[in-house]
Motif scaffolding. Structure first.
Motif, PDB file in Angstrom:
ATOM      1  N   ARG A  78      56.105  56.708 -84.438  1.00 50.18           N
ATOM      2  CA  ARG A  78      57.149  55.759 -84.047  1.00 50.18           C
ATOM      3  C   ARG A  78      56.744  54.326 -84.405  1.00 50.18           C
ATOM      4  N   THR A  79      55.497  53.998 -84.160  1.00 48.14           N
ATOM      5  CA  THR A  79      55.014  52.650 -84.466  1.00 48.14           C
ATOM      6  C   THR A  79      55.082  52.377 -85.965  1.00 48.14           C
ATOM      7  N   ARG A  83      57.412  49.504 -87.970  1.00 45.95           N
ATOM      8  CA  ARG A  83      56.807  48.535 -88.886  1.00 45.95           C
ATOM      9  C   ARG A  83      57.425  48.627 -90.272  1.00 45.95           C
TER      10      ARG A  83
END
Length: 331
Positions: A78-79, A83
């Motif tokens: 998810r991160t 980004r």
């Protein structure tokens, strides 16, 4: 002595009681043959995979190239997704710093009408039609009292002119009767108007009232799925999924960036991958033309110039070393 030595050298390998050679001897010979056979076999040729260039071919001057090719794996976290999505938006903001609604309007009423008319046709066609419409019916009061046949004749070039006539006259009547002739600035009020859905409402809110919203049109849906921002197909679910990746303040500009990119470079049938400024960040790289020169020919722009500035060809905006042109009307 010499005979004894010769006899020892010529002596055959010892056999077992059954007359066969020991297993260790036969296994050793078989292993050598297998190794020899493996050595002469050629390794299969590796399958060629399209890889995006580390530096995109369609860059504007001053835009830093991607450092590495970061096509996301299937298990992108998810991160990492957040980004990558935000980086794509930053890259597009540099390529299209002048991105804006491509419908011509002077007030919220003109924008909501023009957006309703843009369904199933091009913004260019709408912009060619609305001057006559607004010259004859400049306010909601005027359009609400219009003769439908006269409005149909004006809107005929936009296609579906009967249905669109019914919608624009109907929404004008609703504005007069329910909102005092003013376009409301709330989503829940806008979607009550005939012909106005969430997409149209967010166009009006974001561009006439400065209130953030995500416009999920066909270009937006296609691109966010290609980029694997979401796997949803329902517009409302796409809106929610993509909205969660960005701060609310980015939503309106994000919509413009994605839609402009979809209209000019990332086409539905044959995207111009070789001229794409975000190729290193796109998991769908290779679906379209990857040769830079051939890809440049796929770039779309209005007759007379690139949309947003009608004097220069697209190379003035996209080629390496190019300089972004001023917004429409500047200079």
């Amino acid at each position: 002595m010499k005979k004894a030595a010769s006899a020892r050298r010529a002596a055959p390998a010892k056999k077992t009681a059954s007359g066969k050679e020991p297993a260790s001897t036969t296994k050793g010979a078989s292993a050598k043959k297998a190794a020899k056979g493996a050595a002469v076999k050629k390794a299969p040729a590796a399958k060629k995979v399209a890889v995006a260039p580390k530096k995109a071919t369609a860059r504007i001057k001053g835009t830093a190239p991607a450092r590495t090719v970061v096509h996301p794996p299937g298990d992108e976290s998810r991160t990492a997704l957040v980004r990558r999505a935000r980086r794509i938006n930053r890259e597009l903001a540099e390529v299209f710093p002048y991105a804006h609604p491509e419908l011509d309007f002077e007030n919220p009423f003109q924008l909501v009408v023009a957006t309703v008319l843009s369904a199933q046709t091009t913004d260019l066609r709408v912009n060619q039609t609305t001057p006559s419409l607004f010259a004859k019916y400049p306010t909601p009061e005027d359009l609400s009292a219009a003769n439908p046949e006269e409005v149909e004749e004006i809107l005929r070039p936009c296609g579906f002119f009967r249905a669109k006539t019914k919608s624009v006259i109907g929404l004008s009547k609703a504005l007069v009767e329910d909102f005092g002739g003013e376009v409301p600035g709330r989503l829940e009020d806008l979607v009550k108007l005939p012909g106005v859905g969430r997409k149209t409402a967010f166009v009006v809110l974001g561009n006439a009232f400065g209130r953030p919203g995500i416009t999920v049109d066909t270009h937006f849906q296609r691109l966010v799925r290609r980029w694997r921002w979401t796997g949803e197909s329902d517009p409302d679910k796409i809106e929610a999924a993509v909205g969660a990746l960005f701060p609310k303040s980015d939503w309106t500009d994000l919509s413009h960036h994605v839609i402009w990119h979809g209209r000019r470079i990332c086409h539905a049938r044959k995207p111009a991958c070789g001229a794409c400024p975000i190729a290193p960040l796109c998991p769908a790289y290779g679906e379209g033309e990857t040769d830079p020169e051939k890809a440049k020919k796929l770039l779309k722009y209005e007759k007379g110039g690139f949309p947003g500035q009608r004097l220069k060809p697209p190379q003035a905006y996209l080629d390496a070393g190019g300089t972004p042109a001023p917004p429409l009307g500047a200079g």
